[in-house]
Design a protein around this motif. Structure first.
Motif, short mmCIF file in Angstrom:
data_model
loop_
_atom_site.label_atom_id
_atom_site.label_comp_id
_atom_site.label_asym_id
_atom_site.label_seq_id
_atom_site.Cartn_x
_atom_site.Cartn_y
_atom_site.Cartn_z
N GLY A 145 0.80 -1.21 0.00
CA GLY A 145 0.00 0.00 0.00
C GLY A 145 0.83 1.26 0.00
O GLY A 145 1.88 1.33 0.66
N CYS A 146 0.37 2.26 -0.75
CA CYS A 146 1.12 3.51 -0.90
C CYS A 146 0.32 4.71 -0.44
O CYS A 146 0.49 5.81 -0.97
CB CYS A 146 1.53 3.71 -2.36
SG CYS A 146 2.81 2.59 -2.92
N ASN A 147 -0.57 4.52 0.54
CA ASN A 147 -1.20 5.69 1.14
C ASN A 147 -0.23 6.30 2.15
O ASN A 147 0.92 5.86 2.27
CB ASN A 147 -2.54 5.33 1.78
CG ASN A 147 -2.40 4.25 2.84
OD1 ASN A 147 -1.45 4.22 3.60
ND2 ASN A 147 -3.36 3.33 2.88
N VAL A 168 5.02 -2.17 -2.36
CA VAL A 168 4.23 -2.59 -3.51
C VAL A 168 2.86 -1.93 -3.47
O VAL A 168 2.18 -1.95 -2.44
CB VAL A 168 4.04 -4.13 -3.54
CG1 VAL A 168 3.26 -4.54 -4.79
CG2 VAL A 168 5.37 -4.84 -3.49
N CYS A 169 2.47 -1.32 -4.57
CA CYS A 169 1.09 -0.87 -4.74
C CYS A 169 0.80 -0.79 -6.23
O CYS A 169 1.70 -0.56 -7.04
CB CYS A 169 0.82 0.45 -4.04
SG CYS A 169 1.81 1.82 -4.61
N GLU A 170 -0.45 -0.99 -6.57
CA GLU A 170 -0.81 -1.13 -7.98
C GLU A 170 -0.78 0.19 -8.73
O GLU A 170 -0.45 0.24 -9.91
CB GLU A 170 -2.19 -1.79 -8.09
CG GLU A 170 -2.19 -3.23 -7.58
CD GLU A 170 -3.54 -3.88 -7.70
OE1 GLU A 170 -4.54 -3.24 -7.32
OE2 GLU A 170 -3.60 -5.04 -8.16
N ASN A 171 -1.15 1.27 -8.06
CA ASN A 171 -1.15 2.59 -8.71
C ASN A 171 -0.46 3.60 -7.80
O ASN A 171 -1.12 4.38 -7.12
CB ASN A 171 -2.59 3.03 -9.00
CG ASN A 171 -3.30 2.11 -9.97
OD1 ASN A 171 -2.92 1.99 -11.12
ND2 ASN A 171 -4.33 1.42 -9.48
N GLU A 182 11.80 3.41 -3.84
CA GLU A 182 11.54 2.51 -4.97
C GLU A 182 10.25 1.75 -4.71
O GLU A 182 10.09 1.12 -3.66
CB GLU A 182 12.69 1.53 -5.15
CG GLU A 182 12.51 0.63 -6.37
CD GLU A 182 13.69 -0.28 -6.60
OE1 GLU A 182 13.71 -0.97 -7.64
OE2 GLU A 182 14.60 -0.32 -5.73
N ILE A 183 9.34 1.82 -5.66
CA ILE A 183 8.02 1.20 -5.49
C ILE A 183 7.75 0.25 -6.65
O ILE A 183 7.95 0.60 -7.82
CB ILE A 183 6.92 2.28 -5.42
CG1 ILE A 183 7.15 3.18 -4.20
CG2 ILE A 183 5.54 1.64 -5.34
CD1 ILE A 183 6.21 4.35 -4.12
N ASP A 201 -3.19 -1.11 2.96
CA ASP A 201 -4.11 -0.93 1.85
C ASP A 201 -5.35 -1.77 2.11
O ASP A 201 -5.25 -2.91 2.55
CB ASP A 201 -3.45 -1.35 0.53
CG ASP A 201 -4.22 -0.87 -0.69
OD1 ASP A 201 -5.43 -1.14 -0.77
OD2 ASP A 201 -3.61 -0.23 -1.57
N GLY A 202 -6.52 -1.20 1.83
CA GLY A 202 -7.77 -1.91 2.07
C GLY A 202 -8.35 -2.55 0.84
O GLY A 202 -9.48 -3.05 0.87
#
Length: 307
Positions: A145-147, A168-171, A182-183, A201-202
């Protein structure tokens, strides 16, 4: 005291009323800095459905104007950091938040007191929460999650000399690139074995797929992501910890990480709360709103009705 606030239901509305509505056992506060981020995004997603229309704004800085109950009058005039969670629920989601000229906030939502309010103070509860998550985990680790919580966890690990995590996050938010992290956008591009998985991430499909591909011993979950189910591998044994804890005694670290995060946040000054509707839903990592010109008059105009 006239009030104006943003109300989110099926639509976004700006409501103006003759009175500031004070909920029972709550203080009347004037928000100074308001953080709009991933919790506010939930109001505009297909994953969270509020039970009633709600004023967004989950954390920030406010000046206590008055305590209508009279039991905590010594708080009047104090500058407070407002945190999202207390026993009353999440403000901005489950009860009314800070995107208003005058807010009704329970004293249990005070994170702490300050003398000179600055924009970064608005995100301190989330950063302090991230520090507590890190203290529960072991290296090596991966952050899902990237919040603001996930990014804060990564920054805390890096700042404190721990092993830098995989993120790791999808967007990923574009603004996060300013932080030098680095993501990865896919779990398939990473190593598969870690001591700790931090869940920030939820998005259930993303968490489900990630946890089923990874090997791990500990899963540390931010309760703010509001996952109803945790899709663990059946053949795995892991220690699971979920927490809202947001108090940290390491204020220098809290301030340092909060200041760093400001590089990835937007900052907007407005003169009227109605201007904030252009900022909803918040983009990237979020925005800190400074409401500049609201006249204080705490001498009259309170009502003890519920919104």
């Amino acid at each position: 005291m006239r009030n104006k606030y943003v109300l989110v239901s099926e639509n976004i509305n700006v409501i103006e009323e003759e009175f500031t509505l004070a909920e029972p056992n709550s203080m009347i506060c004037k928000p100074l800095f308001i953080y709009l981020g991933f919790l506010e995004k939930k109001l505009f997603s297909n994953t969270y459905f509020p039970k009633k229309p709600v004023i967004p704004g989950s954390s920030g800085v406010a000046k206590v104007i008055e305590d209508p109950s009279g039991r905590r009058g010594d708080l009047s005039g104090k500058l407070v950091i407002v945190k999202p969670f207390s026993r009353h629920g999440l403000i901005g989601l489950e009860r009314n938040g800070l995107l208003t000229h005058f807010a009704s906030i329970p004293p249990e939502n005070i994170w702490g007191f300050i003398n000179q309010p600055k924009p970064f103070h608005a995100i301190i509860p989330y950063v302090s929460h991230a520090i507590n998550l890190v203290e529960l985990g072991e290296d090596p680790s991966i952050v899902l999650g990237c919040n603001i919580i996930g990014i804060a966890v990564a920054l805390v690990l890096k700042k404190t000399g721990r092993e830098e995590p995989v993120i790791v996050c999808e967007n990923p938010p574009r603004s996060v690139k300013r932080l030098g992290l680095e993501i990865y956008e896919s779990i398939s591009a990473t190593s598969k074995s870690y001591s700790t998985v931090y869940v920030a991430d939820g998005d259930f499909p993303f968490i489900h797929d990630s946890l089923h591909e990874l090997n791990y011993r500990n899963v540390i979950i931010s309760s703010y992501v509001m996952l109803k189910y945790l899709p663990l591998k059946r053949e795995f044994e892991a220690k699971i910890i979920s927490t809202f804890d947001d108090k940290s005694s390491n204020y220098s670290l809290v301030s340092s990480i909060s200041t760093t995060l400001m590089k990835a946040l937007s900052y907007v000054e407005i003169n009227d709360i109605s201007e904030s509707i252009l900022l909803l839903p918040p983009r990237d990592l979020g925005v800190i709103v400074n409401v500049k010109r609201v006249r204080e008059d705490s001498s009259s105009g309170f009502s003890n009705k519920h919104i």
